[in-house]
Design a protein around this motif. Structure first.
Motif, mmCIF file in Angstrom:
data_model
loop_
_atom_site.group_PDB
_atom_site.id
_atom_site.type_symbol
_atom_site.label_atom_id
_atom_site.label_comp_id
_atom_site.label_asym_id
_atom_site.label_seq_id
_atom_site.Cartn_x
_atom_site.Cartn_y
_atom_site.Cartn_z
ATOM 1 N N ASP A 52 0.938 -1.231 0.017
ATOM 2 C CA ASP A 52 0.065 -0.072 0.029
ATOM 3 C C ASP A 52 1.012 1.256 0.086
ATOM 4 O O ASP A 52 0.718 2.251 -0.769
ATOM 5 C CB ASP A 52 -0.858 -0.250 1.318
ATOM 6 N N ALA A 53 1.821 1.180 0.888
ATOM 7 C CA ALA A 53 2.924 2.308 0.850
ATOM 8 C C ALA A 53 3.577 2.528 -0.573
ATOM 9 O O ALA A 53 3.872 3.711 -1.021
ATOM 10 C CB ALA A 53 3.898 2.121 1.849
ATOM 11 N N GLN A 113 1.970 1.993 -3.536
ATOM 12 C CA GLN A 113 0.851 2.832 -4.214
ATOM 13 C C GLN A 113 1.062 4.313 -3.976
ATOM 14 O O GLN A 113 0.739 4.999 -4.758
ATOM 15 C CB GLN A 113 -0.359 2.007 -3.716
ATOM 16 N N GLU A 114 1.003 4.403 -2.495
ATOM 17 C CA GLU A 114 1.228 6.130 -2.230
ATOM 18 C C GLU A 114 2.482 6.883 -2.887
ATOM 19 O O GLU A 114 2.452 7.685 -3.360
ATOM 20 C CB GLU A 114 1.275 6.058 -0.579
ATOM 21 N N TRP A 115 3.593 5.815 -2.749
ATOM 22 C CA TRP A 115 4.780 6.444 -3.153
ATOM 23 C C TRP A 115 4.699 6.558 -4.677
ATOM 24 O O TRP A 115 5.054 7.559 -5.324
ATOM 25 C CB TRP A 115 5.945 5.299 -3.098
ATOM 26 N N ARG A 126 1.995 7.204 -6.353
ATOM 27 C CA ARG A 126 0.681 8.452 -6.554
ATOM 28 C C ARG A 126 1.514 9.844 -6.430
ATOM 29 O O ARG A 126 1.265 10.834 -7.047
ATOM 30 C CB ARG A 126 -0.409 8.381 -5.617
ATOM 31 N N GLN A 127 2.661 9.789 -5.462
ATOM 32 C CA GLN A 127 3.421 10.868 -5.202
ATOM 33 C C GLN A 127 4.211 11.417 -6.329
ATOM 34 O O GLN A 127 4.475 12.620 -6.519
ATOM 35 C CB GLN A 127 4.207 10.978 -3.868
ATOM 36 N N GLY A 158 -0.983 4.525 -9.400
ATOM 37 C CA GLY A 158 -0.678 3.274 -8.517
ATOM 38 C C GLY A 158 0.439 2.304 -9.278
ATOM 39 O O GLY A 158 1.181 2.838 -10.022
#
Lengths: 598, 598
Positions: free
Chosen positions: A338-339, A341-343, A345-346, A351
């Motif tokens: 999940d992290a 995915q966040e990485w 998105r940033q 994703g």
């Protein structure tokens, strides 16, 4: 370093050879220990530490950290058992006969003692405090080493260039504003009210004029200026090692630059294997998703566009599908994925799709169920994974997908501890496109002209031989004679063969959407110079702060600059920038309004 | 200089050793002579000239001056009688087999051919034209030599400093405005609207901070900026060789600088005799009427204040009377003496009194009849003149009179041809006053503070030991530990021991009329740094453009700068400075008005 009025020896020179001799030393009180009424002080100077021993309490009492002292004393062997094997001077000490306090010190805002070096990273205050007291920060051994390293590197580069008959020429920093892809800093010219100088983003046009002027081999460690929005690790002023040769082609410049780079790395004991490997820009993008690939490790991107050409998974029904292996990543907990995915998105992606090849050979992960049986069965082999690995995918536009996978590739390696700062993987990136689209969302430069094409390097880059006659008919595919030198995923520098003919330059400007009037205004002097017999020429520039930071293993270029700016271009030390007085403002002429008759 | 893609050899390498060999050369068509259908062309590159011979009229026909060509041909001995002994390659020539025009040239605005070198001075256009086409001007052998000389000098200075363990440190050029006696150039800081950086007049405070930061031996070839009104031979940006040492005194710095200077001069084959002679500032003023005396010749000023103490001549009833001998000047026609009056008036004097000792021993000239018999009779001996000489007088305030006589002394020598550019007379000028009056009419600097005293060098100069306790009680007579290095009447550089203690710095600022608030605002960071143990330090800076021009024998520093500015800071080549666009202006933030809430 030789004697001066204040000393006969430096700390590091005090060894067994001087036992019984009287020496005069000068330096800072680095650390003090008191034992049985005797003071043991580490005296620190530019060469290191030496222990001085003070029996006289009157002399010792006032001494505090970072006092500047001059001592006269006799060198003796330390009593047995008291040697310090971590110290070059650890077998001896100096018994102080007289001591002069040359300057006192207030209590320090943070410790600079050599003794704290190993723990220093943890004890350091925030960077704003370090920069406010930069003169204290510079006393730390790490910073002393960085400054010395930079000086040694500069010296090695100069000597290598001198050996190749280069002439050092200083070019002006008060120039005319010219377009090079970023904002100019400007300086009001008091003597011509309402007029401004620009500070150079690089000496590009000036060094080309030197070639037209008959300086066949030029170099300069040039200060450059770019008024960019603050980003990590950018400085408003920076240094580049700027080099240009006439009657030279790409191979000549690359061979020359390799000698310079080898000489630089040799100062720290590294042998750079020459010639340095080369990779084309296209291959770098395809395999590493970067125009500055980090080659300290492998794990290239695998293109799967063809593999998924009939896929039922709508996400992979895309112009490009690629993957990168996450070695040993199969057991990664869900929250870590999940992290990721966040990485992603940033970085502007939606994703980061993934599958896991679990140890027992089962394919897991959210993507798995969307694939056909055939796709599932052949995937491990297609991407080069093994049981126990995970695989990240990107699908969509080719370039942005590759950039995402390239970033993931580096991040995987970083987390695996593969990015060793004392291992250096050099590569030339060659065969760049001549132009790129101005609407490229990944591009951080400002377009120079007014068309949908802007220069990949700069408007003075020569099209490659095959494209000289046709680059303007097919700008999308036109190639240039340019080259970047990359080390450990950082662009150390780059260069190109330059245009030396007015006709070619005119056609390039035309593609960029710069009309003749604008061209004349901005760099008419260069076009004019080309009318009088300009030799063919080519060059390169190394970003010097970056190059030093790579070899120094520094995490920021600010650690290899004596007085860097903090965020937003602020200097916590001096308070610059600052308002100026009304008198100063009036004198600059910035508010000058021309008379109607002017 | 080695092979490149375009050539196997440089022009100067083509000698008898290559006879019968095929070579590839590249360069400019310097001069062309046609003889019996054969074209003889001097090909010019960075190393010199070589003659190429073209038998094929098709090849030769299009070639014009300053075309850039690549030729392939065989080296042969020139036919007997055709040798050119003025040319290093004059015994051989290259018979062209093939030729490629790499670039054409329009007709030149002025000639740059090597063949014209000796007549070049006369044929050169005005300086604005030379600067507009600087890339052509630089092709002239004289300018090529100057650039090479500068590079060689820089290299020699660096090597000398490296041998003495100096560390090269780059200091920022975006700093806070600090007072150093001239106007700062300023740069609007876009990211902090309404705020400005200043460009450094010198790295003075930064190098002092480096000393506080533990860099014991620093040097840098630093770009400096002073926004002064245009005067001949000043540039808005200039370069200085900037050096600082900690734990060093005046003698250490002078000894170090002498080694650097000797190394520089040695590049051109001159041995500088060390140690360099010294003269006190007072003696320089008394004997040579200058703080930068030209010692290539003698003829010192003679003070006659005492001699004329009872004079009936009211002009000589002055606080100071001095004279300088005009050797062989007795027979100078009256109109030339009138011209000397005009010369003196242009320097702000009322005129230049004189007498003539004619060959028959008679004293003539307008002043003679005003003197007493005793004054007339003893004058020749008192001033050290002989029959056939004239003598110039100045009477009035001591310093302005001495300056006038000093200027006359140099002008006499200049007209007598005694100022030989290849003869170098060095001297240190030492024992400077610490302060000077702000109302000094001969002073061209701007006062730093608000009192009647300003610094002779700069506010960071250490009072000499004898004066540390009392300089503020007697600023008029206080002396400093500072020193200038002078060559041929030009100030090459200067330096001083610096103040490294807050208490002394505070007292100096007090004499200058800088109150604490102002001091804090302007260089509070330096005063703050001194609180944390600042080692004693001293340094020097050499004006690099000036130093190069002295050794090059150039009449202007503009001849040793690749791209200098013309009068008023204009650049005829690029058109800088120039107006900026409204967008650029808006972005600089110069028109920023803070919100009331700010």
């Amino acid at each position: 370093m030789g004697q001066t009025a204040y000393r006969t020896h430096h700390a590091a020179e005090v060894g067994e050879g001087l036992i019984g001799q009287k020496v005069t030393l000068a330096g800072w009180v680095d650390r003090r220990r008191d034992h049985g009424g005797v003071a043991f002080i580490d005296l620190r100077d530019a060469t290191g530490l030496v222990q001085i021993v003070i029996y006289d309490e009157e002399i010792a009492r006032p001494l505090r950290s970072e006092y500047v002292v001059q001592v006269v004393g006799e060198v003796r062997l330390r009593p047995e058992g008291n040697e310090n094997e971590h110290l070059g001077t650890g077998k001896v000490e100096v018994v102080v006969e007289s001591l002069t306090v040359l300057a006192k010190s207030d209590a320090l805002p943070f410790q600079v003692s050599t003794a704290l070096e190993n723990e220093a990273e943890n004890k350091l205050p925030g960077e704003d405090v370090r920069l406010k007291y930069r003169y204290l920060d510079l006393r730390r051994p790490q910073m002393q080493r960085n400054l010395k390293l930079r000086s040694d590197m500069t010296r090695a580069a100069r000597h290598a260039l001198e050996d190749m008959d280069f002439t050092e020429v200083e070019t002006p920093t008060f120039i005319k504003s010219t377009p090079e892809g970023a904002r100019d800093f400007v300086v009001p010219a008091r003597l011509v009210p309402g007029s401004w100088y620009a500070l150079p983003q690089s000496p590009q046009l000036l060094k080309q004029l030197l070639m037209v002027g008959g300086v066949e081999r030029y170099y300069q460690l040039a200060r450059c200026y770019r008024d960019e929005d603050f980003r990590a690790d950018r400085q408003p002023e920076f240094t580049q090692l700027d080099i240009e040769m006439s009657y030279a082609d790409q191979e000549d410049v690359m061979a020359m630059a390799e000698k310079v780079i080898a000489a630089i790395w040799k100062t720290q004991g590294y042998e750079v294997k020459l010639p340095i490997a080369r990779i084309t820009w296209q291959e770098a993008m395809d395999k590493y998703g970067s125009d500055k690939p980090d080659l300290r490790f492998g794990n290239p991107i695998v293109e799967l566009t063809e593999y998924f050409k009939d896929t039922p998974f709508h996400v992979f029904q895309a112009p490009y599908v690629g993957a990168v292996v996450f070695k040993g990543g199969a057991d990664t907990p869900r929250r870590q994925f999940d992290a990721w995915q966040e990485w992603a998105r940033q970085r502007g992606a939606k994703g980061l799709a993934y599958v896991q090849f679990s140890a027992d050979g089962v394919l897991k992960g959210p993507v798995a169920k969307n694939l056909s049986d055939a796709e599932r069965n052949g995937l491990k082999e297609a991407v080069g994974a093994e049981d126990g690995d995970a695989v990240f995918f990107a699908a969509g536009a080719r370039e942005s997908s590759q950039l995402l996978l390239g970033a993931a590739r580096v991040e995987i390696a970083r987390r695996a501890g593969l990015l060793k700062p004392d291992e250096f993987a050099f590569t030339w990136v060659v065969d760049f496109p001549l132009f790129k689209r101005t609407d490229d969302p990944d591009d951080d430069d400002v377009a120079v002209g007014h068309s949908k094409w802007t220069s990949m390097h700069h408007p003075f880059t020569m099209p490659s031989v095959d494209w000289i006659d046709k680059f303007d008919r097919d700008p999308e595919h036109a190639m240039s004679d340019s080259y970047d030198i990359v080390c450990n995923g950082e662009e150390m520098g780059g260069g190109s063969v330059r245009i030396h003919r007015t006709d070619i330059q005119d056609r390039v400007l035309n593609v960029l959407g710069i009309d003749e009037a604008e061209a004349q205004e901005k760099f008419g002097f260069l076009l004019e110079a080309f009318k009088y017999g300009a030799p063919p020429h080519a060059g390169i520039a190394l970003g010097w702060d970056r190059t030093v930071s790579i070899l120094a293993g520094a995490s920021s270029i600010r650690d290899v600059i004596a007085f860097p700016k903090a965020g937003g271009g602020r200097d916590p030390l001096t308070g610059a920038p600052a308002p100026i007085s009304q008198t100063q403002r009036a004198e600059t002429g910035v508010d000058y309004v021309p008379d109607e008759e002017d």
